[in-house]
Write an enzyme that holds these catalytic residues in place. Sequence first.
Site, mmCIF file in Angstrom:
data_model
loop_
_atom_site.group_PDB
_atom_site.id
_atom_site.type_symbol
_atom_site.label_atom_id
_atom_site.label_comp_id
_atom_site.label_asym_id
_atom_site.label_seq_id
_atom_site.Cartn_x
_atom_site.Cartn_y
_atom_site.Cartn_z
ATOM 1 N N VAL A 61 2.255 7.948 1.125
ATOM 2 C CA VAL A 61 2.952 6.331 1.120
ATOM 3 C C VAL A 61 0.831 5.676 -0.161
ATOM 4 O O VAL A 61 1.014 4.478 -0.022
ATOM 5 C CB VAL A 61 2.281 5.984 2.311
ATOM 6 C CG1 VAL A 61 1.147 5.907 3.067
ATOM 7 C CG2 VAL A 61 3.450 4.283 2.709
ATOM 8 N N TYR A 62 0.518 6.348 -0.237
ATOM 9 C CA TYR A 62 -0.502 5.704 -0.602
ATOM 10 C C TYR A 62 -0.194 4.937 -2.117
ATOM 11 O O TYR A 62 0.347 5.769 -2.991
ATOM 12 C CB TYR A 62 -2.292 6.446 -0.678
ATOM 13 C CG TYR A 62 -3.219 6.650 0.274
ATOM 14 C CD1 TYR A 62 -2.592 6.067 0.737
ATOM 15 C CD2 TYR A 62 -3.958 7.776 0.649
ATOM 16 C CE1 TYR A 62 -3.823 6.348 2.669
ATOM 17 C CE2 TYR A 62 -4.680 8.501 1.751
ATOM 18 C CZ TYR A 62 -4.225 7.672 2.892
ATOM 19 O OH TYR A 62 -4.807 7.794 4.007
ATOM 20 N N SER A 63 -0.469 3.846 -2.593
ATOM 21 C CA SER A 63 -0.440 3.538 -3.480
ATOM 22 C C SER A 63 1.251 4.019 -4.426
ATOM 23 O O SER A 63 1.207 4.478 -5.544
ATOM 24 C CB SER A 63 -1.674 3.910 -4.836
ATOM 25 O OG SER A 63 -1.899 2.846 -4.838
ATOM 26 N N GLU A 64 2.461 3.722 -3.059
ATOM 27 C CA GLU A 64 3.363 4.255 -4.131
ATOM 28 C C GLU A 64 3.312 5.855 -3.843
ATOM 29 O O GLU A 64 4.291 5.959 -5.207
ATOM 30 C CB GLU A 64 4.527 3.241 -4.825
ATOM 31 C CG GLU A 64 4.588 1.946 -4.176
ATOM 32 C CD GLU A 64 4.478 1.303 -4.460
ATOM 33 O OE1 GLU A 64 5.204 0.641 -5.941
ATOM 34 O OE2 GLU A 64 4.216 -0.184 -4.106
ATOM 35 N N GLY A 65 2.477 6.308 -4.107
ATOM 36 C CA GLY A 65 2.999 8.012 -4.650
ATOM 37 C C GLY A 65 1.856 8.059 -6.050
ATOM 38 O O GLY A 65 1.324 9.394 -6.346
#
Length: 344
Positions: A61-65
């Site tokens: 989920v960090y920076s949308e992958g």
Amino acid sequence: MEYRRLGNSGLHVPALSFGAGTFGGRGSLFSAWGDTDVKQARNLVDICLDAGVTMFDTADVYSEGQSEELLGAAVAGRRDRVLLSTKAGTPTGPEPWEMGTGRSRLIRSVEGSLRRLGIEHIDLFQLHAFDAGTPVEEVLAALDDLVRAGKIRYVGASNFAGWQLMKSLAAADRSGFPRYVAHQVYYSLAGRDYEWELMPLARDQGLGAVVWSPLGWGRLTGKVRKGQPLPESSRLHKTAAAAPPIDDERLYDLVDVLDDVAAETGRTVPQVALNWLLTRPTVATVIIGARNEEQLRDNLGAVGWNLESEQLARLDKASAVTPPYPYHLYYRLRGFTPLNPPLV
């Protein structure tokens, strides 16, 4: 760098790990954390490896992958020198198949993380949140399949409540599934809730704490002070609503004590706060994050020295709060402490 066993496992991890939450910068929350690009990421990884920091933590989920993608690019060509940790389980979109930890979601999540990281196996895979809508047996069976397939080496949890951890561990023991060996938790001088239930549970069940936000969401950098505006660079401007809570006056009093100890030791406020954490029971590794080389090098200075017992006691006192029921009966009225818990 000191290396510690991760819970009751054969995996040894560095006392400090690096969190790649600043890599990427997609989305309102993570753009406030940082926007490290691939060139900057490689430089930060280089500095970490030179210092013996060999474990790197991220999440789908960090920076949308994009965090996983940049971390994978930054460690490319030196996979045998690093441990890679990632997480899945929090929503990555609005659809039902984009949330939870059911079998299908877990398999897709792991395969997606492997692809973005550009690797064949994940050293430590952690459930980012407890999924109350999926039987724990289904979750553990899926993790067991992924371990047997060679896609995961060790499994852990993150941000679980005590009953959720124990329910999962008991089910793993009954069925012979892999046990969680790590619990990624929020823990800092500004937030010691981990100590009341989760720390005694970890000692009893052999879980190593992987500590996130050890500087209290940026509040223990020495830059947040009474009567002064927040620094322009502080992520609290945009993310305070998501930050673990702390009373302002208690924070300011704590920072005063940190200032005193820093002056006595010739260290910085963040180094003192991190060093305190490394003395706590069950802590296997503390995840440090950095938006630039200066921040990273300062955080790396938290190891290689020790606080005096009297300094530790002052920090304990300045950061202590009354535990909730029923724990205050043991810790406050009967004289127990997290270093000497009543049932461990």
